[in-house]
Design a protein around this motif. Structure first.
Motif, PDB file in Angstrom:
ATOM      1  N   TYR A 598       0.845  -1.195   0.000  1.00  0.00           N
ATOM      2  CA  TYR A 598       0.000   0.000   0.000  1.00  0.00           C
ATOM      3  C   TYR A 598       0.884   1.251   0.000  1.00  0.00           C
ATOM      4  CZ  TYR A 598      -3.998  -2.999   1.124  1.00  0.00           C
ATOM      5  OH  TYR A 598      -4.987  -3.948   1.099  1.00  0.00           O
ATOM      6  N   LYS A 599       0.718   2.078  -1.024  1.00  0.00           N
ATOM      7  CA  LYS A 599       1.563   3.266  -1.178  1.00  0.00           C
ATOM      8  C   LYS A 599       0.897   4.541  -0.649  1.00  0.00           C
ATOM      9  CE  LYS A 599       4.673   0.835  -3.420  1.00  0.00           C
ATOM     10  NZ  LYS A 599       3.978  -0.405  -3.758  1.00  0.00           N
ATOM     11  N   VAL A 600      -0.436   4.574  -0.665  1.00  0.00           N
ATOM     12  CA  VAL A 600      -1.177   5.762  -0.241  1.00  0.00           C
ATOM     13  C   VAL A 600      -2.370   5.320   0.605  1.00  0.00           C
ATOM     14  CG1 VAL A 600      -2.432   7.824  -0.980  1.00  0.00           C
ATOM     15  CG2 VAL A 600      -0.517   6.977  -2.360  1.00  0.00           C
ATOM     16  N   GLY A 601      -2.592   5.996   1.715  1.00  0.00           N
ATOM     17  CA  GLY A 601      -3.722   5.658   2.577  1.00  0.00           C
ATOM     18  C   GLY A 601      -4.422   6.899   3.096  1.00  0.00           C
ATOM     19  N   ILE A 602      -5.748   6.805   3.212  1.00  0.00           N
ATOM     20  CA  ILE A 602      -6.558   7.884   3.794  1.00  0.00           C
ATOM     21  C   ILE A 602      -7.396   7.268   4.901  1.00  0.00           C
ATOM     22  CG2 ILE A 602      -8.295   9.659   3.384  1.00  0.00           C
ATOM     23  CD1 ILE A 602      -7.380   9.663   0.441  1.00  0.00           C
ATOM     24  N   SER A 603      -7.060   7.634   6.134  1.00  0.00           N
ATOM     25  CA  SER A 603      -7.664   7.045   7.318  1.00  0.00           C
ATOM     26  C   SER A 603      -8.600   8.050   7.964  1.00  0.00           C
ATOM     27  CB  SER A 603      -6.559   6.632   8.300  1.00  0.00           C
ATOM     28  OG  SER A 603      -7.100   6.275   9.546  1.00  0.00           O
ATOM     29  N   GLU A 604      -9.905   7.777   7.905  1.00  0.00           N
ATOM     30  CA  GLU A 604     -10.909   8.694   8.433  1.00  0.00           C
ATOM     31  C   GLU A 604     -11.514   8.156   9.734  1.00  0.00           C
ATOM     32  OE1 GLU A 604     -12.450   9.922   3.936  1.00  0.00           O
ATOM     33  OE2 GLU A 604     -13.913   9.432   5.499  1.00  0.00           O
ATOM     34  N   SER A 605     -11.438   8.946  10.786  1.00  0.00           N
ATOM     35  CA  SER A 605     -12.140   8.670  12.051  1.00  0.00           C
ATOM     36  C   SER A 605     -11.863   7.267  12.583  1.00  0.00           C
ATOM     37  CB  SER A 605     -13.656   8.862  11.874  1.00  0.00           C
ATOM     38  OG  SER A 605     -13.934  10.160  11.434  1.00  0.00           O
ATOM     39  N   GLY A 606     -10.627   6.835  12.496  1.00  0.00           N
ATOM     40  CA  GLY A 606     -10.289   5.476  12.884  1.00  0.00           C
ATOM     41  C   GLY A 606     -10.275   5.239  14.381  1.00  0.00           C
ATOM     42  N   ASN A 607     -10.789   4.071  14.789  1.00  0.00           N
ATOM     43  CA  ASN A 607     -10.678   3.638  16.193  1.00  0.00           C
ATOM     44  C   ASN A 607      -9.344   2.898  16.334  1.00  0.00           C
ATOM     45  OD1 ASN A 607     -12.081   1.753  14.459  1.00  0.00           O
ATOM     46  ND2 ASN A 607     -12.346   0.429  16.231  1.00  0.00           N
ATOM     47  N   HIS A 608      -8.256   3.671  16.338  1.00  0.00           N
ATOM     48  CA  HIS A 608      -6.910   3.134  16.218  1.00  0.00           C
ATOM     49  C   HIS A 608      -6.425   2.387  17.448  1.00  0.00           C
ATOM     50  CE1 HIS A 608      -6.292   5.349  12.476  1.00  0.00           C
ATOM     51  NE2 HIS A 608      -6.816   6.412  13.051  1.00  0.00           N
ATOM     52  N   ASP A 609      -7.129   2.519  18.553  1.00  0.00           N
ATOM     53  CA  ASP A 609      -6.676   1.877  19.784  1.00  0.00           C
ATOM     54  C   ASP A 609      -7.896   1.484  20.599  1.00  0.00           C
ATOM     55  OD1 ASP A 609      -5.543   1.146  22.227  1.00  0.00           O
ATOM     56  OD2 ASP A 609      -3.958   2.655  22.085  1.00  0.00           O
ATOM     57  N   SER A 610      -8.147   0.187  20.725  1.00  0.00           N
ATOM     58  CA  SER A 610      -9.340  -0.275  21.439  1.00  0.00           C
ATOM     59  C   SER A 610      -9.303   0.064  22.917  1.00  0.00           C
ATOM     60  CB  SER A 610      -9.512  -1.789  21.255  1.00  0.00           C
ATOM     61  OG  SER A 610      -9.884  -2.085  19.919  1.00  0.00           O
ATOM     62  N   ARG A 611      -8.138   0.417  23.434  1.00  0.00           N
ATOM     63  CA  ARG A 611      -8.067   0.883  24.825  1.00  0.00           C
ATOM     64  C   ARG A 611      -8.705   2.257  24.973  1.00  0.00           C
ATOM     65  NH1 ARG A 611      -1.670   0.149  25.325  1.00  0.00           N
ATOM     66  NH2 ARG A 611      -1.959   1.261  23.351  1.00  0.00           N
ATOM     67  N   ASN A 612      -8.889   2.952  23.853  1.00  0.00           N
ATOM     68  CA  ASN A 612      -9.492   4.283  23.862  1.00  0.00           C
ATOM     69  C   ASN A 612     -10.878   4.303  23.235  1.00  0.00           C
ATOM     70  OD1 ASN A 612      -6.931   5.295  24.804  1.00  0.00           O
ATOM     71  ND2 ASN A 612      -7.530   7.276  23.969  1.00  0.00           N
ATOM     72  N   TYR A 613     -11.425   3.115  22.979  1.00  0.00           N
ATOM     73  CA  TYR A 613     -12.764   3.018  22.408  1.00  0.00           C
ATOM     74  C   TYR A 613     -13.659   2.315  23.419  1.00  0.00           C
ATOM     75  CZ  TYR A 613     -16.383   2.445  18.839  1.00  0.00           C
ATOM     76  OH  TYR A 613     -17.560   2.511  18.134  1.00  0.00           O
ATOM     77  N   GLU A 614     -14.965   2.536  23.332  1.00  0.00           N
ATOM     78  CA  GLU A 614     -15.875   2.051  24.357  1.00  0.00           C
ATOM     79  C   GLU A 614     -15.743   0.545  24.575  1.00  0.00           C
ATOM     80  OE1 GLU A 614     -20.154   1.297  23.181  1.00  0.00           O
ATOM     81  OE2 GLU A 614     -19.731   3.113  22.048  1.00  0.00           O
ATOM     82  N   ASP A 615     -16.039   0.135  25.800  1.00  0.00           N
ATOM     83  CA  ASP A 615     -15.721  -1.219  26.250  1.00  0.00           C
ATOM     84  C   ASP A 615     -16.429  -2.323  25.483  1.00  0.00           C
ATOM     85  OD1 ASP A 615     -18.188  -0.363  27.289  1.00  0.00           O
ATOM     86  OD2 ASP A 615     -18.029  -1.651  29.045  1.00  0.00           O
ATOM     87  N   ASP A 616     -17.708  -2.116  25.161  1.00  0.00           N
ATOM     88  CA  ASP A 616     -18.494  -3.246  24.666  1.00  0.00           C
ATOM     89  C   ASP A 616     -18.039  -3.765  23.304  1.00  0.00           C
ATOM     90  OD1 ASP A 616     -19.475  -1.082  23.219  1.00  0.00           O
ATOM     91  OD2 ASP A 616     -21.392  -1.037  24.268  1.00  0.00           O
ATOM     92  N   TRP A 617     -17.495  -2.897  22.447  1.00  0.00           N
ATOM     93  CA  TRP A 617     -17.047  -3.359  21.123  1.00  0.00           C
ATOM     94  C   TRP A 617     -15.793  -4.223  21.253  1.00  0.00           C
ATOM     95  CZ3 TRP A 617     -12.871  -3.116  17.805  1.00  0.00           C
ATOM     96  CH2 TRP A 617     -13.122  -3.459  16.475  1.00  0.00           C
ATOM     97  N   GLY A 618     -14.768  -3.696  21.924  1.00  0.00           N
ATOM     98  CA  GLY A 618     -13.532  -4.456  22.058  1.00  0.00           C
ATOM     99  C   GLY A 618     -13.727  -5.742  22.838  1.00  0.00           C
ATOM    100  N   GLU A 619     -14.529  -5.688  23.895  1.00  0.00           N
ATOM    101  CA  GLU A 619     -14.705  -6.872  24.723  1.00  0.00           C
ATOM    102  C   GLU A 619     -15.514  -7.945  24.012  1.00  0.00           C
ATOM    103  OE1 GLU A 619     -14.275  -4.576  29.007  1.00  0.00           O
ATOM    104  OE2 GLU A 619     -16.248  -5.309  28.383  1.00  0.00           O
TER     105      GLU A 619
END
Length: 726
Positions: A598-619
């Motif tokens: 992958y040479k080019v990427g556009i990352s919009e509103s990413g949940n890049h770290d599940s430690r910083n995203y709400e509990d129920d999705w990651g768990e």
């Protein structure tokens, strides 16, 4: 060398230099090129599609009406399902004479964000953390609970990214009782956002539990009698705020996983553990609050009760329950005896997945359901409609056509409307009876106005998974003036799930996002639903369980390489990727883990770290956080920031400053890591935008087009193209 020879040599050298300069001259895209591409955006395409998507409004006496559009003119059609006879008119009033017949509810003075009782006479709503009721006939308001306090209120729906004021509850069939809960979030983490404005910023705060939190949101289940207000607390410990269908307690907008018996003396419900691994079926006595455990299903990963709908059903008349399980690797229905708590028989079986149970005929002991993958040699994501006896016998296909079927059964009706299509085959709508007999063809799509602008449908694609275990399916979008002899840069749109895929519905759609519009600029846009996505077997869905950083990326790369072998115009030296939310997470991960591809990427509103995203999705998809003696957790290595130093290509990060779903700190962590690694990148922040960017969406789309044109195509885009003027 004489003068003549020297002159000829000079001319040849000059000609070669001129030709080489023309070959290396940078391509320029004009505003006209963007305008041409913009013709294929949703706002311009949808009005041109005269599609046969019949959405019936069922009436009494086996009748229904629907609307259809021809050349942008709306028409109303009334159908008698028994005979199949139909008549149309330009207005609804000319077809049906009054509001009771046309299915439109009479508007009453209903409180905002209220839930109306089955008899239509009462409305339940939240005020000051308590539940209230309004009599819609007398307009009298009655307070049903009195001990609700801040963050320990009744029927509240303000957890994680949910911030609704509408109560979560289930009215009893007789409109005399309410099943709901008192939600305890007093000890839960707070999330903070601030506005960007002149003067002091405005602080926004709400409860937003994280996986590392010891305390999460709990619900204390209650039943409330409304005529003479009385709260009956169910006799069991507080449950985690979890559901069997999605991350949340409410996937449908109501109080899911709860079902009354006919006289409202009993309430059946399912309690789900914090990690989604245990689903316990229980019955409560609505008068005393006493709770009886029926049985529990425990799985190694995550329990699901269906795909798109909850499929367990309470059968109080026969003292049975229909239970949904993936215990044999496929989602199926099972019949249990509630007295003995033992399995009577498996109702559906085979290598296919029951997605939604639509209708139960208890008298004749027959079920009507949707399922995927039953019809072999067809796309396994195509949904078909079936009937079967409670005993598991007499399985019957009711929608034989090859395609994805959307079914609407009339209430207490013996008929259903079926609209079937494929991603590249336009819809047809028909009327059938519940035996599958064709009564009438209702509508057939007309794509002539779409085809007049040069529109083409996307190409369905099939590739093998990276481990060569499964077939994967997706769509490919190509320029309408495709020249197969040329090489085109590839844009990989990704949404890795695992609660949904990037393709979306397998039904026909004249346009999907801006995929075709982007292709018109000179790209091949590829969308592949990799392993770990739903609607297939449990092993397929759970292939990435515990490691969301997988992001289906190996499947994406393998699939694109397979497509390049079949379609020689895909340029594997110029591959880009983009996605939003989970797709934003996947995009940055792709740029960090697979920089050679992958040479080019556009990352919009990413949940890049599940430690910083709400509990129920990651768990649900990773499991509970486990920390070792050194302080390291099973979540740490899945964070994009730890790999930021691997960036080689061009990366744009974007986020809304007021994103209350995926807080912007997810992207800021990646930004901080890139800066510390001394990496070049681009960043776009929409100061007051939420998760979807709202009025800033066109600006983001323009930046996305410009970025791919500049860095993937190697061309110059028009300056500051304005979509609002096109």
């Amino acid at each position: 060398m004489n003068i003549k020879s020297s002159f000829n040599f000079f001319l040849i050298t000059l000609l070669c230099f001129s030709m080489n300069a023309q070959d290396t001259k940078e391509k320029v895209l004009t505003a006209e090129d963007y305008q041409q591409a913009a013709k294929f955006l949703p706002s311009n395409v949808y009005p041109l599609g005269d599609l046969a998507n019949v959405r019936p409004n069922w009436l009494e006496n086996e009748k229904f009406w629907y609307t259809t559009t021809e050349n942008s003119e709306r028409k109303y059609v009334l159908v008698d399902a028994k005979s199949g006879k139909r008549k149309s008119a330009n207005t609804l009033d000319s077809l049906v004479s009054n509001s009771n017949e046309n299915g439109e509810k009479e508007m009453k003075n209903e409180p905002r964000n209220a839930v109306i009782s089955p008899d239509g006479k009462k409305a339940a709503f939240i005020k000051d953390w308590n539940l209230w009721m309004k009599n819609l006939e007398t307009e009298k308001e009655t307070q049903l609970t009195t001990d609700g306090i801040e963050n320990f209120g009744y029927a509240t729906d303000n957890a994680g990214w949910r911030k609704s004021d509408r109560p979560i509850l289930l009215w009893s069939p007789d409109s005399k009782k309410i099943a709901t809960y008192q939600q305890d979030q007093r000890h839960v983490s707070d999330m903070y956002l601030v506005s960007t404005n002149i003067g002091a910023p405005k602080l926004q705060s709400w409860k937003y539990p994280l996986p590392q939190d010891e305390d999460i949101i709990l619900i204390n289940r209650v039943i409330i009698e409304v005529d003479t207000p009385k709260v009956i607390r169910l006799q069991l410990p507080a449950d985690a705020r979890r559901g069997t269908l999605c991350d949340d307690i409410s996937c449908s907008g109501g109080f899911d996983d709860n079902q009354w018996n006919s006289d409202a003396s009993k309430l059946m419900f399912v309690s789900t553990s914090r990690d989604h691994k245990i689903a316990g079926l229980r019955i409560a006595d609505a008068n005393t609050g006493e709770v009886r455990n029926v049985f529990a299903e425990e799985v190694e990963t995550q329990y699901e009760s269906g795909q798109g709908a909850i499929n367990w059903r309470y059968l109080p008349k026969s003292n049975e329950v229909i239970w949904y399980s993936e215990r044999d690797d496929w989602g199926h229905l099972y019949l249990y005896d509630l007295e003995t708590r033992k399995l009577k028989n498996q109702i559906t079986k085979g290598d296919f997945v029951v997605t939604q149970l639509l209708k139960m005929d208890e008298k004749n002991r027959k079920l009507y359901f949707l399922a995927n993958g039953k019809e072999k040699e067809r796309d396994p994501y195509f949904t078909h409609f079936y009937s079967i006896d409670f005993s598991g016998k007499d399985l019957k296909l009711l929608t034989p056509e090859n395609g994805n079927h959307n079914v609407s059964i009339g209430p207490d009706s013996n008929y259903f409307v079926d609209t079937y299509s494929q991603p590249n085959v336009a819809p047809v709508s028909v009327l059938r009876d519940l035996n599958g007999k064709l009564i009438a063809e209702l509508e057939s799509s007309d794509l002539s106005r779409l085809e007049a602008i040069g529109w083409n449908p996307p190409t369905p694609i099939k590739v093998r998974s990276s481990n060569d275990k499964w077939d994967l399916y997706g769509l490919m979008f190509t320029p309408t003036d495709l020249d197969p002899s040329k090489k085109y840069p590839v844009v990989n749109y990704i949404y890795p799930g695992p609660q949904a895929g990037g393709v979306g519905s397998r039904s026909f759609a004249p346009v999907r996002r801006d995929h075709q519009a982007l292709a018109e600029l000179g790209f091949i846009v590829v969308v592949i639903d990799g392993t770990c996505n739903p609607d297939r077997s449990k092993s397929f869905h759970d292939a990435c369980y515990g490691n969301m950083a997988d992001n289906t990326l190996k499947d994406q790369i393998s699939g694109i390489k397979q497509l390049a072998e079949k379609y020689g115009y895909l340029d594997l030296e110029r591959v880009g990727i983009w996605g939003h939310s989970g797709g934003g997470f996947a995009t940055a991960s792709a740029m960090f883990n697979y920089p050679e591809f992958y040479k080019v990427g556009i990352s919009e509103s990413g949940n890049h770290d599940s430690r910083n995203y709400e509990d129920d999705w990651g768990e649900r998809y990773i499991g509970l956080m486990k920390v070792d003696e050194e302080g390291n957790s099973n979540y740490d290595d899945q964070a994009n920031a730890v790999l930021a130093e691997n960036l080689q290509g061009k990366l744009m990060l974007a986020h809304g400053g007021l994103d209350d779903n995926v807080p912007p700190y997810n992207t800021y962590l990646v930004v901080d890591a890139l800066i510390k690694a001394n990496k070049d990148f681009d960043l776009v922040i929409f100061p007051n935008a939420r998760h979807g960017y709202g009025e800033d969406s066109n600006y983001m789309m323009r930046k996305r087009w410009d970025y791919f044109v500049t860095h993937l195509m190697g061309a110059t885009p028009p300056k500051e193209f304005d979509f609002s003027k096109n």
